[in-house]
Design a protein around this motif. Structure first.
Motif, PDB file in Angstrom:
ATOM      1  N   ARG A  69     -92.052 -40.243  25.251  1.00 20.93           N
ATOM      2  CA  ARG A  69     -91.617 -39.284  26.278  1.00 20.93           C
ATOM      3  C   ARG A  69     -91.003 -39.933  27.511  1.00 20.93           C
ATOM      4  O   ARG A  69     -90.077 -39.398  28.098  1.00 20.93           O
ATOM      5  CB  ARG A  69     -92.823 -38.447  26.687  1.00 20.93           C
ATOM      6  N   HIS A  70     -91.502 -41.074  27.917  1.00 23.61           N
ATOM      7  CA  HIS A  70     -91.036 -41.706  29.162  1.00 23.61           C
ATOM      8  C   HIS A  70     -90.133 -42.908  28.893  1.00 23.61           C
ATOM      9  O   HIS A  70     -89.984 -43.774  29.752  1.00 23.61           O
ATOM     10  CB  HIS A  70     -92.235 -42.113  30.019  1.00 23.61           C
ATOM     11  N   SER A  71     -89.500 -42.915  27.749  1.00 13.77           N
ATOM     12  CA  SER A  71     -88.682 -44.065  27.346  1.00 13.77           C
ATOM     13  C   SER A  71     -87.213 -43.873  27.723  1.00 13.77           C
ATOM     14  O   SER A  71     -86.756 -42.779  28.067  1.00 13.77           O
ATOM     15  CB  SER A  71     -88.776 -44.248  25.825  1.00 13.77           C
ATOM     16  N   GLN A  72     -86.483 -44.976  27.632  1.00 14.30           N
ATOM     17  CA  GLN A  72     -85.042 -44.923  27.818  1.00 14.30           C
ATOM     18  C   GLN A  72     -84.416 -44.004  26.772  1.00 14.30           C
ATOM     19  O   GLN A  72     -83.462 -43.275  27.067  1.00 14.30           O
ATOM     20  CB  GLN A  72     -84.442 -46.326  27.724  1.00 14.30           C
ATOM     21  N   ALA A  73     -84.949 -44.016  25.556  1.00  9.23           N
ATOM     22  CA  ALA A  73     -84.409 -43.160  24.497  1.00  9.23           C
ATOM     23  C   ALA A  73     -84.492 -41.689  24.895  1.00  9.23           C
ATOM     24  O   ALA A  73     -83.542 -40.927  24.669  1.00  9.23           O
ATOM     25  CB  ALA A  73     -85.151 -43.404  23.188  1.00  9.23           C
ATOM     26  N   MET A  74     -85.588 -41.271  25.513  1.00  9.77           N
ATOM     27  CA  MET A  74     -85.723 -39.865  25.921  1.00  9.77           C
ATOM     28  C   MET A  74     -84.713 -39.523  27.005  1.00  9.77           C
ATOM     29  O   MET A  74     -84.095 -38.454  26.973  1.00  9.77           O
ATOM     30  CB  MET A  74     -87.151 -39.591  26.408  1.00  9.77           C
ATOM     31  N   ARG A  75     -84.532 -40.431  27.942  1.00 13.37           N
ATOM     32  CA  ARG A  75     -83.539 -40.193  29.006  1.00 13.37           C
ATOM     33  C   ARG A  75     -82.127 -40.107  28.407  1.00 13.37           C
ATOM     34  O   ARG A  75     -81.314 -39.267  28.825  1.00 13.37           O
ATOM     35  CB  ARG A  75     -83.618 -41.284  30.072  1.00 13.37           C
ATOM     36  N   LEU A  76     -81.838 -40.937  27.423  1.00 12.65           N
ATOM     37  CA  LEU A  76     -80.534 -40.897  26.770  1.00 12.65           C
ATOM     38  C   LEU A  76     -80.373 -39.621  25.945  1.00 12.65           C
ATOM     39  O   LEU A  76     -79.277 -39.052  25.883  1.00 12.65           O
ATOM     40  CB  LEU A  76     -80.340 -42.136  25.891  1.00 12.65           C
ATOM     41  N   TRP A  77     -81.459 -39.170  25.321  1.00 13.84           N
ATOM     42  CA  TRP A  77     -81.398 -37.922  24.563  1.00 13.84           C
ATOM     43  C   TRP A  77     -81.020 -36.765  25.504  1.00 13.84           C
ATOM     44  O   TRP A  77     -80.146 -35.960  25.188  1.00 13.84           O
ATOM     45  CB  TRP A  77     -82.730 -37.636  23.858  1.00 13.84           C
ATOM     46  N   VAL A  78     -81.674 -36.711  26.653  1.00 16.62           N
ATOM     47  CA  VAL A  78     -81.369 -35.657  27.629  1.00 16.62           C
ATOM     48  C   VAL A  78     -79.928 -35.792  28.121  1.00 16.62           C
ATOM     49  O   VAL A  78     -79.195 -34.796  28.208  1.00 16.62           O
ATOM     50  CB  VAL A  78     -82.369 -35.691  28.808  1.00 16.62           C
ATOM     51  N   ALA A  79     -79.493 -37.003  28.412  1.00 22.72           N
ATOM     52  CA  ALA A  79     -78.137 -37.228  28.924  1.00 22.72           C
ATOM     53  C   ALA A  79     -77.088 -36.763  27.913  1.00 22.72           C
ATOM     54  O   ALA A  79     -76.135 -36.061  28.282  1.00 22.72           O
ATOM     55  CB  ALA A  79     -77.935 -38.706  29.262  1.00 22.72           C
ATOM     56  N   GLN A  80     -77.258 -37.140  26.648  1.00 24.87           N
ATOM     57  CA  GLN A  80     -76.260 -36.734  25.660  1.00 24.87           C
ATOM     58  C   GLN A  80     -76.271 -35.229  25.467  1.00 24.87           C
ATOM     59  O   GLN A  80     -75.236 -34.622  25.209  1.00 24.87           O
ATOM     60  CB  GLN A  80     -76.430 -37.491  24.332  1.00 24.87           C
ATOM     61  N   MET A  81     -77.439 -34.595  25.631  1.00 25.30           N
ATOM     62  CA  MET A  81     -77.527 -33.141  25.482  1.00 25.30           C
ATOM     63  C   MET A  81     -76.784 -32.440  26.617  1.00 25.30           C
ATOM     64  O   MET A  81     -76.050 -31.469  26.382  1.00 25.30           O
ATOM     65  CB  MET A  81     -79.008 -32.757  25.481  1.00 25.30           C
ATOM     66  N   VAL A  82     -76.960 -32.933  27.841  1.00 27.79           N
ATOM     67  CA  VAL A  82     -76.249 -32.363  28.989  1.00 27.79           C
ATOM     68  C   VAL A  82     -74.738 -32.503  28.767  1.00 27.79           C
ATOM     69  O   VAL A  82     -73.969 -31.547  28.977  1.00 27.79           O
ATOM     70  CB  VAL A  82     -76.686 -33.040  30.306  1.00 27.79           C
ATOM     71  N   LEU A  83     -74.301 -33.662  28.347  1.00 27.51           N
ATOM     72  CA  LEU A  83     -72.873 -33.888  28.090  1.00 27.51           C
ATOM     73  C   LEU A  83     -72.380 -33.000  26.946  1.00 27.51           C
ATOM     74  O   LEU A  83     -71.287 -32.417  27.025  1.00 27.51           O
ATOM     75  CB  LEU A  83     -72.623 -35.361  27.787  1.00 27.51           C
ATOM     76  N   ASN A  84     -73.176 -32.890  25.898  1.00 31.96           N
ATOM     77  CA  ASN A  84     -72.811 -32.052  24.763  1.00 31.96           C
ATOM     78  C   ASN A  84     -72.575 -30.613  25.216  1.00 31.96           C
ATOM     79  O   ASN A  84     -71.564 -29.997  24.882  1.00 31.96           O
ATOM     80  CB  ASN A  84     -73.922 -32.115  23.705  1.00 31.96           C
TER      81      ASN A  84
END
Length: 150
Positions: A69-84
């Motif tokens: 939950r608190h990983s770089q991967a989670m932050r990247l998942w959220v970022a790509q979703m916002v961009l998507n």
């Protein structure tokens, strides 16, 4: 039980939001009038492809949320979703081909970084993003070609 519920919520949420954004930003006369490259797929293909990809994205998001939950991967998942979710309103809504191209390139970078960040901590989530990366790479080429032709 908790994992299943979280996964279902993520998949349903991503598919529902993606579908809603798609419905609110349908290709119209402006898009039909644009010059497009010969490899532009028919409009009907986008809905089914994105539905499958959104399901994969949702599963990967749930797995990452549950286990990292608190990983770089989670932050990247959220970022790509916002961009998507920002791409369709930019391209079809605002009719800004360049702005959409910038978004899709940033999205591709976020997707590739998610794959890299997830590769060792959750290989399945990384693998679920591979078809998404391929599709967004194609979408980037398509968006860039439309930008060039118009």
């Amino acid at each position: 039980m908790k994992r299943t519920l979280v996964t279902l919520l993520f998949v349903a949420g991503v598919v529902a939001l993606g579908s809603l954004i798609g419905l609110l930003n349908m290709p119209g006369p402006w898009y039909q009038g644009l010059a497009k490259p010969a490899f532009n797929p028919p409009n009907w293909i986008f809905g089914p492809v994105w539905t499958v990809l959104y399901a994969f994205i949702g599963v990967a998001g749930a797995r990452t949320f549950l286990d990292h939950r608190h990983s770089q991967a989670m932050r990247l998942w959220v970022a790509q979703m916002v961009l998507n979710f920002a791409w369709s309103p930019m391209f079809f809504g605002a009719e800004q081909i360049l702005g959409a191209f910038i978004i899709v390139i940033a999205m591709l970078i976020a997707i590739l970084l998610f794959i890299r960040a997830s590769w060792h901590q959750d290989r399945l989530s990384a693998l679920l993003f591979l078809p998404y990366a391929a599709w967004v790479a194609f979408a980037s080429l398509l968006n860039g070609s439309i930008l060039y032709l118009n």
